[in-house]
Design an enzyme around this catalytic site. Sequence first.
Site, PDB file in Angstrom:
ATOM      1  N   ASP A 129       0.859  -1.173   0.000  1.00 59.60           N
ATOM      2  CA  ASP A 129       0.000   0.000   0.000  1.00 59.60           C
ATOM      3  C   ASP A 129       0.905   1.235   0.000  1.00 59.60           C
ATOM      4  OD1 ASP A 129      -2.434   1.551   0.383  1.00 59.60           O
ATOM      5  OD2 ASP A 129      -1.769   1.806   2.442  1.00 59.60           O
ATOM      6  N   ASP A 159      -1.707  -0.817   5.826  1.00 65.74           N
ATOM      7  CA  ASP A 159      -1.928  -0.242   7.157  1.00 65.74           C
ATOM      8  C   ASP A 159      -3.390  -0.275   7.588  1.00 65.74           C
ATOM      9  OD1 ASP A 159      -2.331   1.876   5.080  1.00 65.74           O
ATOM     10  OD2 ASP A 159      -2.883   3.073   6.821  1.00 65.74           O
ATOM     11  N   ASP A 206      -0.205   5.141   0.964  1.00 62.80           N
ATOM     12  CA  ASP A 206      -0.466   6.089   2.047  1.00 62.80           C
ATOM     13  C   ASP A 206      -0.520   5.381   3.393  1.00 62.80           C
ATOM     14  OD1 ASP A 206      -1.824   8.803   0.542  1.00 62.80           O
ATOM     15  OD2 ASP A 206      -1.814   6.932  -0.577  1.00 62.80           O
TER      16      ASP A 206
END
Length: 235
Positions: A13, A176, A15
């Site tokens: 991922d 995240d 961000d």
Amino acid sequence: MKRFENLKAVLFDLDGTLVNTLPGLTELVNQMRSDFDKPPLSEEKVGKYIGKGMFVLVRRAMTDSMDEPFPEEMFNLAVKSMARHVEAGRYSKGVLYPDTIETIKYVKNLGLKTAIVTNKPYQMTLDTLAGKGLLELVDLVVGGDSAARPKPYPDPLVYACEKLGVAPEEVLMVGDSGNDSSAAKQAGAQSILVRTGWSEGVPLDEIAKRDEAAAMIDHLSDLQALLPAKEGAHA
């Protein structure tokens, strides 16, 4: 870890996983809100709204809620406002988390393929990556508009697997939030969650249990200890 012995690719991922983009996204949100005479939101609030792509972020930021309805006409105007501010580029493109470059290099040196799979629009993703030394290290970039549906749907991961020439069961998704681990679970891939980002207000421990994540790590560099030695990477 034995469960990673057949690993052929690691998907990251963006961000909250590789880059801290919260300050810039907060700037964009507040530029958009200013167009509608709305007061600015805090980084803490915007962080909770990040995760399911720009369209969802626009709706959440404009309503200052996770799921409050928003009139379609106003939503369309807000999307156009956000697009103008993104194109103008007057926002921070983010800062790499410590050891991001070193960790991806480590993964590459194991002979594994790498990709960035994000819900951020593809062109905006390239803008974020520019000058950070990441584009040169990954084999593929998948944006939120690259597949039919964004994470938490499995589409972006399936698309990445097809492009990389690997099977989902040979892939590890590192992210995240539950958007990453849920997409991985549905695609048939494994996942690891890192505590550096934002998880839409849901405790990461709950997400990891729900989606059967292989592990949770405090920092991206902790990933290195979980991967197989080079001779086992393609076992």
